[in-house]
Design an enzyme around this catalytic site. Structure first.
Site, short mmCIF file in Angstrom:
data_model
loop_
_atom_site.label_atom_id
_atom_site.label_comp_id
_atom_site.label_asym_id
_atom_site.label_seq_id
_atom_site.Cartn_x
_atom_site.Cartn_y
_atom_site.Cartn_z
N HIS A 171 9.39 65.87 38.80
CA HIS A 171 8.17 65.09 38.86
C HIS A 171 7.82 64.65 40.28
CE1 HIS A 171 5.52 62.82 36.24
NE2 HIS A 171 5.64 61.78 37.04
N HIS A 186 0.21 62.12 31.73
CA HIS A 186 1.19 61.20 31.18
C HIS A 186 1.57 61.70 29.79
CE1 HIS A 186 2.40 56.84 32.30
NE2 HIS A 186 3.03 57.74 33.02
#
Lengths: 86, 734, 237
Positions: free
Chosen positions: B40, B86
């Site tokens: 990430h 998300h």
């Protein structure tokens, strides 16, 4: 069959923040002089009436419904039931 | 009680850390590496691939690698753009996950010193007609975005929603944010001046969101340790941070700015030190925390929302603090910039971590094997589905399918007007148009075509970019940049990695041919079913940004009586693979997906752009998902007027009516114009050597299709509108 | 002549309202943080829309306890024009400057949509530019906009001409389908008894430029122009 009033309380889990409660505490209560108030948590109340043989069965039936229908998201919230009256 | 640390560093990575540190790292140091080296934050699996994407252009001021892409739109004005997802947090807490997703991308735009002015979102869920879980996710994701964006006062102006079984266990929640600012005021996420002060601003640091970043980098497990990854949205605090940050910035108090997102403080610190070529000395005991007894590692990797890191000149710290106090925003002065090239973390006087910035900020690349999936060969040559008997019913079913039906139920929950920018509203067109000044506008379109990408990832990705670009051209704008979001399964699966590689190549091919720079992007992995290990369809999502000068050039899909002729630009090919029609009516995923011919695409785009510039065209829409019939139907509904289409006039080799009206061939536009202007359009089409056909007229209050004079479909526009509007509410129960 | 545009934490239509008053109408408007508001230096005030204090507890209730509201109450008693838009309307209701209550929309969802709003009474300071029955096209964007008042109060509002705006259909009728939030009698805006304090849920500042209107209208300007003219008239007195 007897009928019971059961209240279901849904709140954020204790370790999870509640920005709405924090704002009511800071921006409304403390700001306007209620400084002895130390914490406010918000939540949702569902007042239910249910028929059951006894109060324990009434509570467990309500809890079963809360769990199976996802009346709360167990990841974020906790859910408790209280007997309001018989 | 401090939680037990769980690291996801590999044994090779641990070796690299020991090597670089020349000693055993302690747990606090490991937690910093663990956060920063998560996929990430480090893009260790995708970094080398992403370098294929062209990032330079005449308007590009900042490209990938910063919090947001920054584009020059002349007269000292800049537009900033960023995309975030998300997905994993939204799958377990759709309301909070989606809301904090919006919060995160707003911070990125704020981090470069610009005011967020618009949000778009791209949402994908399972089949809501069948799955109660997907309906629950959809409803709460929409509500989460609405409650957050509406409260912060940033309009949600557009986006897309798609339902497909592939997303049943992994919903996708992508958010794009646009910002507006002045060229001279761009601020970087850098700590370049030793002696400067670090101030942590915003919400208190708590245990929420601990390991969120490495959580997103693992498969979505259904175990109980997910709870710590839940992040609680606080849009009021965000709104105050936005105003306080912009106020501090306009006062000239800010030398560097970084939002705290994935990986928390650990990542923010290592990145600003690395970019600034400096070191940092930070005292964790100064940080305003929410809970007692948090360990140093927990404070460093917490992903508590609504926090920003400011780099400020020492002598200005009092001025900037006054701004934070005025907006009731909490802050702590947590340390200073040094020239040591080391990230030193203390608790009071005790040093708890000391790591070289160069080491922590550059995770070793992770290389994955790649293999072409077998399914690609299996589904190409398939038998055509049977021709539906009832034409009317089939058409109505397709255009009111959940994917093609009106998304009014969604966008009416969003405040799409706040800010006085929104010229074209949701539903008016495939792209949103935002006012910058009374004669300068930006257009933006956000698109994903996973069903095409599933059939052919390279062509599908190229086509996705083309579609987004055509949408911006349809409103009269010129594409100036794109951002991408690449969403895939586990990169360790060679077939998944192959589809990722092909998708990136497809985007890069388009960017090079069209000289369109990629100014930012994100990668989201591990979007796969925990039980079956089945990955989602390859889902690159693309946002194309366009610039439009002159209000008179703004176009929408709304039919008006001024443009009586309907012209289809481009050729309709027999390309039904991955189409909505095959998927929804026949349950088929096979077949040949549309092929994108760059020369033809460029010709069609230029034709429309030229015709808009000289004022020939009235309504315009890109022709894609759902085919010609879906496009015409949307145009009729948007304008509240009917149309008559003569199928025999459509330039095509398709032999069947269903192929003809549902084909999703690229490089097509539907335009309307005054008959007096037809010759002008014909001349421009000839210049660009692009085929076109006059296929009908704007007339009456019905959409009518005829084939050589025989009426094969006729339905009132009001009925079409009602059917389209009612679809999602009827599935959602109200 | 000076107009205060009051900002609370969470107000988000302040800059939009300022733009319309200052840049479009060239009025002397000023953005003012709620803690700094002194109404002695202003001739009128607008409380713009947004989510003051995040709409926590109930939309408008926390801002209603701000010292700024004491200033606004006094200004209201002095006859100065005060306009509450959306969340500003909610604040005026919660602070008792306007009668009634605003409840959660009957759909239980936030709703953003362009609506038709009919000008009802003629005696408010914000409708002097509009004839009775004029239909204004304006967008709404709210979660708690269902106006409610009980029998006697409702009757007195009707009798005193305090119902200023109603949601109507294209034909000008306050029909059920044209009611976006379940408001009683389709009420979109009300005034105090004197007519100088008005609140409405629709956003006139978003309906003041033809470029941003789907209908190329500028109906919202009528409300601001009425306000500015009323201030002029009051100042001349």
């Amino acid at each position: 069959m007897p009928r019971f009033r059961i209240d279901v309380f849904i709140t954020n889990k204790p370790a999870i923040r509640d920005p709405e409660g924090e704002s009511i505490l800071q921006d409304l209560a403390i700001r306007n002089g209620f400084v002895s108030v130390k914490s406010i948590r918000t939540g949702k109340v569902l007042a239910m009436e249910i028929e059951a043989e006894n109060v324990e069965l009434a509570k467990s039936k309500v809890m079963e419904m809360c769990d199976s229908l996802r009346l709360y998201n167990p990841v974020v919230s906790s859910c408790s039931v209280r007997v309001a009256s018989e | 009680m401090a939680q037990k640390m769980i690291f996801s560093l590999t044994s090779n990575e641990l070796l690299a850390i020991k090597d670089g540190m020349k000693r055993e790292p302690n747990d606090v140091e490991l937690s910093i590496f663990d956060a920063q080296w998560a996929e990430h934050c480090s893009y260790k699996s995708s970094r080398s691939l992403l370098s294929l994407l062209p990032t330079r252009g005449k308007r590009v001021i900042l490209g990938p690698g910063y919090d947001a892409g920054v584009l020059d739109i002349d007269n000292n004005q800049i537009v900033t753009i960023h995309i975030e997802s998300h997905n994993h947090p939204s799958a377990i807490d759709p309301y909070g996950g989606a809301a904090t997703g919006v919060g995160g991308v707003l911070r990125d735009i704020l981090s470069v010193g610009t005011r967020p002015i618009a949000i778009l979102d791209s949402l994908r869920f399972g089949d809501i007609e069948k799955s109660p879980q997907s309906r629950w996710l959809f409803k709460n994701v929409v509500r989460g975005i609405a409650d957050y964006g509406n409260c912060v006062g940033v309009p949600t102006v557009g986006g897309e929603v798609e339902f497909d079984e592939s997303y049943e266990r992994n919903c996708l929640v992508d958010v794009v944010c646009l910002g507006l600012g002045r060229r001279k005021e761009v601020v970087l996420a850098e700590a370049s001046h030793p002696g400067d002060i670090l101030i942590l601003v915003g919400g208190r640091t708590g245990r929420d969101g601990i390991h969120g970043s490495s959580f997103a980098s693992r498969d979505l497990a259904s175990g109980s340790d997910e709870r710590s990854a839940v992040q609680i949205p606080d849009p009021l605090t965000k709104k105050l941070i936005v105003e306080a940050t912009l106020k501090a910035h306009s006062g000239g108090y800010v030398r560097g700015l970084k939002d705290l997102g994935g990986g928390g403080l650990a990542c923010a610190l290592s990145e600003i030190a690395d970019k600034g070529g400096t070191g940092l000395d930070v005292d964790l005991s100064r940080i305003h925390v929410r809970e007692d007894g948090m360990s140093p590692a927990e404070i460093l990797i917490s992903e508590s929302q609504e926090r920003m890191l400011f780099v400020v000149k020492d002598e200005l710290k009092d001025d900037v603090s006054a701004v934070f106090r005025r907006y009731h925003v909490q802050y702590s002065i947590i340390g200073k910039v040094t020239s040591s090239r080391r990230l030193v973390i203390r608790v009071n006087e005790t040093k708890v971590a000391d790591v070289p910035v160069d080491l922590v900020a550059h995770a070793p690349l992770q290389l994955w094997p790649s293999k072409r999936p077998e399914y690609l060969d299996l589904g190409v040559s398939i038998e055509k589905p049977p021709l539906p008997r009832n034409i009317s019913e089939t058409i109505i079913r397709v255009i009111s399918s959940p994917n093609l039906a009106s998304k009014k139920w969604v966008y009416e929950q969003f405040d799409y007007e706040v800010g006085l920018h929104t010229v074209l509203k949701p539903g008016d067109s495939g792209a949103s148009v935002l006012r910058i000044t009374d004669d300068k506008f930006i257009a933006i379109s956000l698109d994903g075509r996973p069903n095409h990408c599933y059939r052919n990832p390279r062509q599908g990705a190229m086509g996705t970019v083309a579609e987004a670009a055509r949408n911006t051209i349809s409103v009269g704008a010129e594409p100036i940049a794109l951002v991408d979001h690449l969403q895939f399964g586990n990169p360790g699966n060679p077939e998944v990695f192959w589809t990722l590689t092909e998708s990136v190549k497809g985007i890069a091919d388009y960017c090079r041919f069209f000289d369109l720079p990629c100014v930012g992007g994100k990668v989201s992995f591990y979007n796969e079913d925990v039980d079956t290990k089945r990955a989602i369809k390859p889902t690159p999502v693309i946002a194309v940004l366009g610039l439009l000068k002159g209000a008179r050039h703004i176009r929408s899909r709304k039919l008006t009586p001024n443009g009586r002729m309907i012209v289809l630009i481009g050729q309709t090919e027999n390309e039904l693979g991955g189409s909505e029609y095959y998927r929804y009516i026949h349950g088929m995923s096979g077949g040949m997906p549309p092929n994108l011919d760059f020369h033809r695409e460029r010709g069609a785009q230029r034709l429309v752009a030229d015709a808009v510039r000289v004022g020939l065209l009235d309504a315009i829409d890109d022709c894609s998902s759902g085919g010609l019939i879906a496009t015409i139907s949307k145009m009729c509904i948007a304008g509240g007027i009917g149309a008559h289409i003569q199928l025999e006039k459509i330039l095509s080799d398709c032999k069947r009516w269903d192929d003809l009206i549902f084909s999703e061939s690229h490089s097509r536009f539907v335009v309307t114009l005054d008959p007096d202007k037809y010759q002008g359009l014909a001349n421009i089409a000839k210049n660009h050597q692009i085929p076109y056909s006059l296929i009908g007229n704007v007339e009456g209050d019905k959409l009518v299709l005829t084939n050589n004079g025989d009426e094969i479909f006729s339905e009132g526009v009001h009925t079409l509108e009602k059917t389209s509007n009612d679809k999602i509410p009827s599935i959602m129960g109200h | 002549m000076k107009v205060a545009i009051v900002q609370f934490p969470g107000t988000n239509c302040d800059r939009d309202t300022y733009y319309i008053l200052k840049d479009v109408l060239q009025a002397d408007a000023e953005l003012i943080w709620h803690e700094d508001l002194g109404m002695d230096t202003f001739d009128s005030a607008v409380i713009p829309g947004g989510f003051s204090y995040g709409d926590n507890l109930r939309a408008g209730v926390i801002a209603a306890h701000s010292p700024a509201l004491r200033q606004l109450r006094k200004a209201g008693q002095d006859g100065k024009p005060i306009l509450g838009i959306c969340n500003g309307f909610q604040i005026l209701i919660e602070s008792g400057l306007l009668p009634g209550a605003l409840l959660r929309n009957s759909s239980l969802r936030f709703v953003c949509r362009w609506v038709n709003v009919r000008v009802e009474a003629g005696n408010s300071l914000f409708t002097t530019f509009s004839r009775n029955g004029t239909i204004l096209k304006m967008p709404i964007a709210h979660n708690e906009g269902r106006y409610y008042a009980e029998g006697d109060l409702l009757a007195s509002l009707e009798m005193n001409g305090q119902i200023i705006f109603k949601y109507v259909d294209e034909g000008g009728q306050p029909s059920k389908p044209s009611n976006p939030n379940g408001s009683i009698l389709n009420i979109a805006g009300v005034s105090n008894y004197e007519g100088n304090v008005v609140g409405l849920m629709p956003h006139p500042e978003r309906a003041s430029e033809s470029l941003l209107s789907p209908f190329r209208t500028t109906d919202g300007l009528q409300i601001f122009r009425s306000m500015l003219r009323s201030v002029e008239v009051l100042l001349k007195r």
